[in-house]
Design an enzyme around this catalytic site. Structure first.
Site: not given
Ligand code: PGA
Length: 243
Positions: A11, A13, A99, A101, A168, A174, A207
């Site tokens: 991904n 992003k 996701h 985010e 996730e 991240g 991660s």
């Protein structure tokens, strides 16, 4: 792993201009060309602006194309949005939906995720549907409640055999902080018990790096990974694919 072909998805992003994206897949396809589609499915999810040129670069390779989001309507006055049909025509096979985010920064709800899944399936795209808890939810021992709500509401009336799931934990995205393989496995097993399917693949994300992929993939219910940061570099993503 009960006949589930591992899937490793990158991904990207909001990273990589079109030319950078093409450069990255040019290197990646050479590095992973020995991988058979039956051993591991490889997916890259560049930003919308790079999908078309990356699709051309991936023709005839063992790497599939995915998008990072879509709108649930077929077409119309939805400024700035992209439909499932547009993604399908350009060559996408997968699309990431829900996701964290998107959920946290753009207010995406379980109900919207549900509609997006149906829109993707209608066009023959495979949704990669993401779920995961925040750090405070984990610390308050709410992980299973949160996951159960996300799964139940996002997947209402969805045939789980037609989708891929991604667990996730938000605190691991991240941050360099991976869930331990045991922590991840516990949630993956819980998700599998909720969806009651042995064939649905459940990816882990957060991660993932070349040095932790092996241990994660040893877990019974981890069927692949959704990789952010480490997918932006051809060598590191190739190492993950070749775990
Ligand atoms: P990360 O992102 O690998 O950079 O933690 C994972 C993701 O958000 O899919």
């Amino acid at each position: 792993m009960a006949n589930r072909i591992p899937l490793i998805a990158g991904n990207w992003k909001m990273n990589k201009t079109n030319s950078e994206a093409v450069e990255l897949v040019k290197r990646l396809k050479v590095l992973v060309k020995s991988i058979k589609a039956n051993d591991c499915e490889i997916v890259v999810c560049p930003p919308f602006t790079a999908l078309s040129d990356v699709a051309k670069e991936l023709k005839g390779t063992n790497i599939y194309l995915g998008a990072q989001n879509l709108h649930f309507e077929d077409s119309g006055a939805f400024t700035g949005e992209v439909s499932a049909q547009m993604l399908k025509e350009i060559g996408c096979k997968y699309v990431i939906i829900g996701h964290s985010e998107r959920r946290q920064l753009f207010g995406e709800t379980n109900a919207a995720v549900n509609k997006k899944i149906f829109a993707a399936l209608k066009q023959g795209l495979k949704p990669i549907v993401c779920v995961g808890e925040t750090l405070s939810e984990r610390e308050r021992d709410k992980t299973k409640d949160v996951i159960k709500k996300q799964i139940t509401e996002s997947l209402a009336n969805v045939d789980v055999n037609k989708i891929v799931l991604a667990y996730e934990p938000i605190w691991a995205i991240g941050t360099g902080k991976t869930a331990t393989p045991e922590q991840a496995q516990e949630v993956h097993a819980f998700i599998r018990s909720l969806i009651k399917s042995e064939s649905t693949r459940i990816l882990y994300g957060g991660s993932v790096k070349p040095d932790n992929i092996k241990e994660l993939m040893k877990q019974k219910d981890i069927d692949g990974t959704l990789v952010g940061g480490a997918s932006l570099d051809a060598e590191s993503f190739a190492k993950i694919v070749k775990y």
